[in-house]
Design a protein around this motif. Sequence first.
Motif, PDB file in Angstrom:
ATOM      1  N   GLU A 159      -6.470  10.969   2.711  1.00 33.34           N
ATOM      2  CA  GLU A 159      -7.361  10.729   1.568  1.00 33.34           C
ATOM      3  C   GLU A 159      -6.634  10.004   0.435  1.00 33.34           C
ATOM      4  O   GLU A 159      -7.205   9.128  -0.221  1.00 33.34           O
ATOM      5  CB  GLU A 159      -7.934  12.059   1.062  1.00 33.34           C
ATOM      6  CG  GLU A 159      -8.873  12.757   2.041  1.00 33.34           C
ATOM      7  CD  GLU A 159     -10.104  11.926   2.341  1.00 33.34           C
ATOM      8  OE1 GLU A 159     -10.571  11.184   1.444  1.00 33.34           O
ATOM      9  OE2 GLU A 159     -10.599  12.000   3.483  1.00 33.34           O
ATOM     10  N   ASN A 199      -9.104  -6.666  -8.652  1.00 33.76           N
ATOM     11  CA  ASN A 199     -10.365  -7.317  -9.017  1.00 33.76           C
ATOM     12  C   ASN A 199     -10.557  -7.343 -10.536  1.00 33.76           C
ATOM     13  O   ASN A 199     -11.001  -8.351 -11.103  1.00 33.76           O
ATOM     14  CB  ASN A 199     -11.541  -6.599  -8.352  1.00 33.76           C
ATOM     15  CG  ASN A 199     -11.553  -6.783  -6.842  1.00 33.76           C
ATOM     16  OD1 ASN A 199     -10.970  -7.742  -6.326  1.00 33.76           O
ATOM     17  ND2 ASN A 199     -12.203  -5.875  -6.133  1.00 33.76           N
ATOM     18  N   PRO A 230       0.834  -1.215   0.000  1.00 35.10           N
ATOM     19  CA  PRO A 230       0.000   0.000   0.000  1.00 35.10           C
ATOM     20  C   PRO A 230       0.861   1.254   0.000  1.00 35.10           C
ATOM     21  O   PRO A 230       2.047   1.217   0.363  1.00 35.10           O
ATOM     22  CB  PRO A 230      -0.795  -0.125   1.302  1.00 35.10           C
ATOM     23  CG  PRO A 230       0.068  -0.953   2.208  1.00 35.10           C
ATOM     24  CD  PRO A 230       0.788  -1.927   1.300  1.00 35.10           C
ATOM     25  N   ASP A 240      -6.253   6.316   1.341  1.00 31.61           N
ATOM     26  CA  ASP A 240      -7.538   5.610   1.171  1.00 31.61           C
ATOM     27  C   ASP A 240      -7.865   5.423  -0.306  1.00 31.61           C
ATOM     28  O   ASP A 240      -8.324   4.353  -0.724  1.00 31.61           O
ATOM     29  CB  ASP A 240      -8.665   6.392   1.868  1.00 31.61           C
ATOM     30  CG  ASP A 240      -8.510   6.414   3.383  1.00 31.61           C
ATOM     31  OD1 ASP A 240      -7.752   5.563   3.913  1.00 31.61           O
ATOM     32  OD2 ASP A 240      -9.123   7.274   4.028  1.00 31.61           O
ATOM     33  N   LEU A 241      -7.624   6.473  -1.095  1.00 31.86           N
ATOM     34  CA  LEU A 241      -7.943   6.410  -2.517  1.00 31.86           C
ATOM     35  C   LEU A 241      -7.089   5.372  -3.237  1.00 31.86           C
ATOM     36  O   LEU A 241      -7.597   4.554  -4.013  1.00 31.86           O
ATOM     37  CB  LEU A 241      -7.746   7.783  -3.150  1.00 31.86           C
ATOM     38  CG  LEU A 241      -7.975   7.883  -4.668  1.00 31.86           C
ATOM     39  CD1 LEU A 241      -9.414   7.534  -5.004  1.00 31.86           C
ATOM     40  CD2 LEU A 241      -7.618   9.277  -5.171  1.00 31.86           C
ATOM     41  N   THR A 242      -5.769   5.400  -2.995  1.00 33.70           N
ATOM     42  CA  THR A 242      -4.889   4.449  -3.675  1.00 33.70           C
ATOM     43  C   THR A 242      -5.163   3.012  -3.224  1.00 33.70           C
ATOM     44  O   THR A 242      -5.032   2.069  -4.020  1.00 33.70           O
ATOM     45  CB  THR A 242      -3.419   4.799  -3.411  1.00 33.70           C
ATOM     46  OG1 THR A 242      -3.205   4.942  -1.997  1.00 33.70           O
ATOM     47  CG2 THR A 242      -3.043   6.106  -4.109  1.00 33.70           C
ATOM     48  N   ALA A 243      -5.521   2.838  -1.951  1.00 34.38           N
ATOM     49  CA  ALA A 243      -5.862   1.488  -1.486  1.00 34.38           C
ATOM     50  C   ALA A 243      -7.089   0.960  -2.221  1.00 34.38           C
ATOM     51  O   ALA A 243      -7.122  -0.204  -2.641  1.00 34.38           O
ATOM     52  CB  ALA A 243      -6.104   1.508   0.020  1.00 34.38           C
ATOM     53  N   LYS A 244      -8.084   1.830  -2.407  1.00 40.20           N
ATOM     54  CA  LYS A 244      -9.296   1.415  -3.128  1.00 40.20           C
ATOM     55  C   LYS A 244      -8.972   1.122  -4.601  1.00 40.20           C
ATOM     56  O   LYS A 244      -9.473   0.148  -5.177  1.00 40.20           O
ATOM     57  CB  LYS A 244     -10.355   2.510  -3.042  1.00 40.20           C
ATOM     58  CG  LYS A 244     -11.679   2.150  -3.705  1.00 40.20           C
ATOM     59  CD  LYS A 244     -12.691   3.262  -3.529  1.00 40.20           C
ATOM     60  CE  LYS A 244     -14.025   2.862  -4.147  1.00 40.20           C
ATOM     61  NZ  LYS A 244     -13.954   2.537  -5.568  1.00 40.20           N
ATOM     62  N   ILE A 245      -8.115   1.953  -5.206  1.00 42.77           N
ATOM     63  CA  ILE A 245      -7.749   1.735  -6.609  1.00 42.77           C
ATOM     64  C   ILE A 245      -6.987   0.417  -6.759  1.00 42.77           C
ATOM     65  O   ILE A 245      -7.196  -0.320  -7.734  1.00 42.77           O
ATOM     66  CB  ILE A 245      -6.901   2.918  -7.124  1.00 42.77           C
ATOM     67  CG1 ILE A 245      -7.761   4.186  -7.212  1.00 42.77           C
ATOM     68  CG2 ILE A 245      -6.308   2.614  -8.487  1.00 42.77           C
ATOM     69  CD1 ILE A 245      -6.984   5.421  -7.593  1.00 42.77           C
ATOM     70  N   GLN A 246      -6.115   0.114  -5.816  1.00 41.64           N
ATOM     71  CA  GLN A 246      -5.388  -1.149  -5.870  1.00 41.64           C
ATOM     72  C   GLN A 246      -6.334  -2.346  -5.811  1.00 41.64           C
ATOM     73  O   GLN A 246      -6.170  -3.319  -6.545  1.00 41.64           O
ATOM     74  CB  GLN A 246      -4.379  -1.222  -4.718  1.00 41.64           C
ATOM     75  CG  GLN A 246      -3.058  -0.526  -5.010  1.00 41.64           C
ATOM     76  CD  GLN A 246      -2.053  -0.734  -3.904  1.00 41.64           C
ATOM     77  OE1 GLN A 246      -2.386  -0.642  -2.720  1.00 41.64           O
ATOM     78  NE2 GLN A 246      -0.828  -1.034  -4.270  1.00 41.64           N
ATOM     79  N   ILE A 247      -7.328  -2.247  -4.925  1.00 40.85           N
ATOM     80  CA  ILE A 247      -8.308  -3.330  -4.816  1.00 40.85           C
ATOM     81  C   ILE A 247      -9.093  -3.468  -6.116  1.00 40.85           C
ATOM     82  O   ILE A 247      -9.286  -4.579  -6.635  1.00 40.85           O
ATOM     83  CB  ILE A 247      -9.247  -3.074  -3.625  1.00 40.85           C
ATOM     84  CG1 ILE A 247      -8.468  -3.142  -2.309  1.00 40.85           C
ATOM     85  CG2 ILE A 247     -10.398  -4.077  -3.613  1.00 40.85           C
ATOM     86  CD1 ILE A 247      -9.274  -2.741  -1.094  1.00 40.85           C
ATOM     87  N   ASP A 248      -9.538  -2.334  -6.672  1.00 37.36           N
ATOM     88  CA  ASP A 248     -10.291  -2.376  -7.934  1.00 37.36           C
ATOM     89  C   ASP A 248      -9.428  -2.930  -9.070  1.00 37.36           C
ATOM     90  O   ASP A 248      -9.915  -3.683  -9.922  1.00 37.36           O
ATOM     91  CB  ASP A 248     -10.787  -0.971  -8.304  1.00 37.36           C
ATOM     92  CG  ASP A 248     -11.847  -0.469  -7.324  1.00 37.36           C
ATOM     93  OD1 ASP A 248     -12.428  -1.311  -6.603  1.00 37.36           O
ATOM     94  OD2 ASP A 248     -12.082   0.749  -7.273  1.00 37.36           O
TER      95      ASP A 248
END
Length: 401
Positions: free
Chosen positions: A180, A194, A163, A183-191
């Motif tokens: 922020e 996927n 992360p 949080d944003l990069t963590a969400k992008i990594q998950i997306d």
Amino acid sequence: MITSIIIMILSGAALYIYTKWLLQNEIEEELYSEKNRVEHLLEQNPELVGIPPIITAEKTEIAQPNILVDTLIYDPLQDEIELFRQLSGTKNINGQNYMITVRAMTIESENILFAILFTFLVVILLAFIFLFYLNKSRNEKLWKPFFVNLDRLKSFSLRSNQPLSLEDSEILEFHELNREMEDLTAKIQIDYRNLKQFTEDISHEMQTPLAIMQAKIETIINDIDINEAQFNEFSSLQTDIGRLKKLNKKLILLAKIENNQFTGTETTSINTTFKETIQNIQELAAINIKLKEENTIEVPMDGSLARVLCNNLVSNAVKHNSNNQPVLVVIKDGSVLVINSGTEVLERPDQVFERFYKESKKRDSTGLGLSIVKKICDYYGFTPSYRFENNKHIFQVHFVV
């Protein structure tokens, strides 16, 4: 700095004008006071002549109002001409008019003025230099976490499982921005993971049922008595399934290129790759493909993508060649030209590299071959182009970045 310099100049000019005005008023008040003293002395001693050149008193018949002027007078004590502020006017004392003149040297006031102004500017300049370096060091300390985090953002990769970790800052706005961004990069990594997993899964899952469908159709054709119409329908269905498999593979390849999943950068010989491609295609297609090499091209790129690039260019030329004319591949000046004969220019040549664009009516054409070429070129910074000259379609890729 520019603002501070402007403020220094304007404030210095304002101080000079205001101080000079104050000093001049003070001199003039002193002159009026001296003139009043002389008038009182004349009342007691009518023969008083003053102290030249500072004070003079002369009898006169002409009345004159008080006049303030600057004048240059020789000072015998200094043995030089000095600048004086002079107040002169007549006064009637005991029935006699006296021209009374009093003077004050202005050189001292000018020296005082310049001393004040010089001191002011020096103090302001020193304060400015001190505050400049103080603010500079303070700002460097405050902004250091920001630039550290900026470098970390530049080196951040979605393909990494780590992360994004940002250095904390005592500045509230930077602290909130860091939170922020994490949080944003963590969400992008998950997306991204996927999406990557979905791409791989759908690629695998679609190939299996398509292969089963083709096998079952072949079984029906070989084991069951069918009429000619049914045979044609099954053959058409097999062709469509094969086209769907090919389309699926190309779309998956495009997705992988767009997701930067090709990280290999070994030195690849474009000449060798084209030779292998031409040899493979000539074994399947009854067409003459000529290779003309004027120089060699070696570029750092993934070998599999190099083979796809060469294969798509040559396959496109073979597929859309007219009158069974030879296809020519020319390697020169850091570029590769793939030339095939044609009867007319494309209607929209500016869209030839766009996805799903095709002018050919052939069923086996997916409209993705040249789009993949463009994606590979964009990925490595190569320049693809198309032109039509002398009834020849010319596709060129410039490999020199």
